[in-house]
Design an enzyme around this catalytic site. Sequence first.
Site, mmCIF file in Angstrom:
data_model
loop_
_atom_site.group_PDB
_atom_site.id
_atom_site.type_symbol
_atom_site.label_atom_id
_atom_site.label_comp_id
_atom_site.label_asym_id
_atom_site.label_seq_id
_atom_site.Cartn_x
_atom_site.Cartn_y
_atom_site.Cartn_z
ATOM 1 N N ASP A 1 -5.728 48.561 76.689
ATOM 2 C CA ASP A 1 -6.071 49.084 77.957
ATOM 3 C C ASP A 1 -6.370 50.391 77.843
ATOM 4 O O ASP A 1 -6.115 50.995 76.851
ATOM 5 C CB ASP A 1 -4.627 48.840 78.758
ATOM 6 N N GLU B 1 -0.384 49.932 77.651
ATOM 7 C CA GLU B 1 0.308 51.017 76.988
ATOM 8 C C GLU B 1 0.110 52.557 77.745
ATOM 9 O O GLU B 1 1.149 53.312 78.041
ATOM 10 C CB GLU B 1 -0.457 51.312 75.544
ATOM 11 N N GLU B 2 -0.954 52.314 78.572
ATOM 12 C CA GLU B 2 -0.980 53.515 79.428
ATOM 13 C C GLU B 2 -0.079 53.636 80.710
ATOM 14 O O GLU B 2 0.005 54.353 81.453
ATOM 15 C CB GLU B 2 -2.650 53.622 79.981
ATOM 16 N N ASP C 1 1.230 52.797 64.023
ATOM 17 C CA ASP C 1 0.471 52.830 65.609
ATOM 18 C C ASP C 1 -0.263 54.013 65.625
ATOM 19 O O ASP C 1 -0.433 54.582 64.644
ATOM 20 C CB ASP C 1 1.676 52.739 66.641
#
Length: 502
Positions: free
Chosen positions: A127, A191-192, A217
């Site tokens: 994303d 994630e955002e 990550d």
Amino acid sequence: MAQRCVCVLALAAMLLLVFATVSRSMGLRSDEHQRASRIPSEFSKEERVAMKEALKGAIQIPTVTFSYEKANTTALVEFGKYIYKVFPTVLSTSFIQHEVVEEYSHLFTIQGSDPSLQPYLLMAHFDVVPAPEEGWEVPPFSGLERDGAIYGRGTLDDKNSVMALLQALELLLIRKYIPRRSFFISLGHDEESSGTGAQRVSALLQSRGVQLAFVVDEGGFILDDVIPDFKKPIALIGVSEKGSMNLLLQVNMSSGHSSAPPKETSIGILAAAVSRLEQTQMPIIFGSGTLVTVLRQLADEFPFPVDKILSNPWLFEPLITRFMERNPLTNAIIRTTKALTIFEAGIKVNVIPSVAKATVNFRIHSGQTVQEVLELTKNIVADNRVQFHVMTAFDPLPISPYDDKALGYQLLRQTIQSVFPEVNITIPGTCLANTDSRFFTNLTTGIYRFNPYYLQPEDLKSFHGVNEKISVQGYENQVKFIFELIQNADTDQEPVSHLHKP
Ligand SMILES: *[C@@H]1O[C@H](CO)[C@@H](O)[C@H](O)[C@H]1NC(C)=O
Ligand SMILES: *[C@@H]1O[C@H](CO)[C@@H](O)[C@H](O)[C@H]1NC(C)=O
Ligand SMILES: *[C@@H]1O[C@H](CO)[C@@H](O)[C@H](O)[C@H]1NC(C)=O
Ligand SMILES: *[C@@H]1O[C@H](CO)[C@@H](O)[C@H](O)[C@H]1NC(C)=O
């Protein structure tokens, strides 16, 4: 990376020549057997063209997270179909299991041939934050190539990693590679915002009784030309992340007409409270974290008198911290920071509002907890008319090991040395922002944040900003890095030190 200010901000430390460790002597014992069967990370011209075209295609799918509740779910679904199309070998290999998690996220389980080796996890997210077109040299979802770089939202944060992970695996599989050590690839879709995809993956692995050797990550980068007069490139591996708290301060007073006002209003009381908060710094935390060790180890890299100062950090603590306090970025390394981000009160010019509210965003140093910061804040405000409501909060992430025996850290170092031989300095840092990897602390103590990419000072502004781009060469190197890392992880030996430091 979530929340605008990115992990790489930790590089600010280096602007002021602090916060680093030089560790060029340690390494992993080489494995003769493994050497013999090693697949070189060399790609044909056709493969190199295909890999950059695959990245461009990924950029063109607008997988935008607009807010906590809203995302372009059509694009998230389309992205899932896209990876099926461009990585057919990954999706059809018998020892790889693919699962869709939390509707849009993806988990790949790659079964290694040696079950005695503990598995590891590589993760990324696809994303992206919104990208209004103004200010961009090319449309942000065009994936256009210009002057050797691919432009678009997500080229650095973090579709490059998503695509590089699958691309490297695809290329290894085409060359008939069979991993010895099992591993997972987790690709998050939010994630955002809240990171529910990664949370679900973590819960799923926990329910299966998995323990991980380490996690890699996004987060750190290779930094070049950031410290004035320091020409060597530096690889920054994030070994921790600051904690976070959003705190709502609220004052309730009786409302009334502005013609006969009381002595104090909700606005005045709250304004005074947040002003006290702004003017009082949180305490300096010098001893915990990587800072002291790191200063000592970096000392040799500098001429007199900086070398003497850095090699005696306790003696020079007041000098060093005074220096660091002056710059907002280095200040953020030595203490918990707070920022007043929202202030709301009043609706009409002649009405005294009953309620005033303010939101404060804290980034918590690894030497403190949410609870401690909350207590300190109440003491600073020192007014019981102010109510405190914790909206969201989590403690700082534990510091992952980065010594000679830390498998994940040493594998990253080893791979950095082989793919980027000119990079002789690897340093552990703390991310000032947060990543999806924070949900994996139950599965491993070794969580590392590193993107194998040379970050230029101007790239910093492009994260969540305009003209985000990745050089074609840089992307190829990222694929090469993962290609090497996966093979390096097949070692069954403990990391060892070749050279003992005093
Ligand atoms: C959502 O993504 C699709 C492609 O999957 C695109 O056609 C559409 O314009 C996007 N919508 C928004 C609001 O960006
Ligand atoms: C303060 O005012 C808000 C909004 O009217 C209300 O929801 C809240 O319950 C009040 N709190 C107290 C302690 O009076
Ligand atoms: C880095 O290490 C390599 C190999 O040990 C050496 O050839 C090179 O000169 C070093 N570079 C720097 C800048 O120290
Ligand atoms: C970690 O494990 C504990 C105990 O099983 C559980 O309560 C907690 O929710 C887990 N945390 C995460 C982030 O999965």
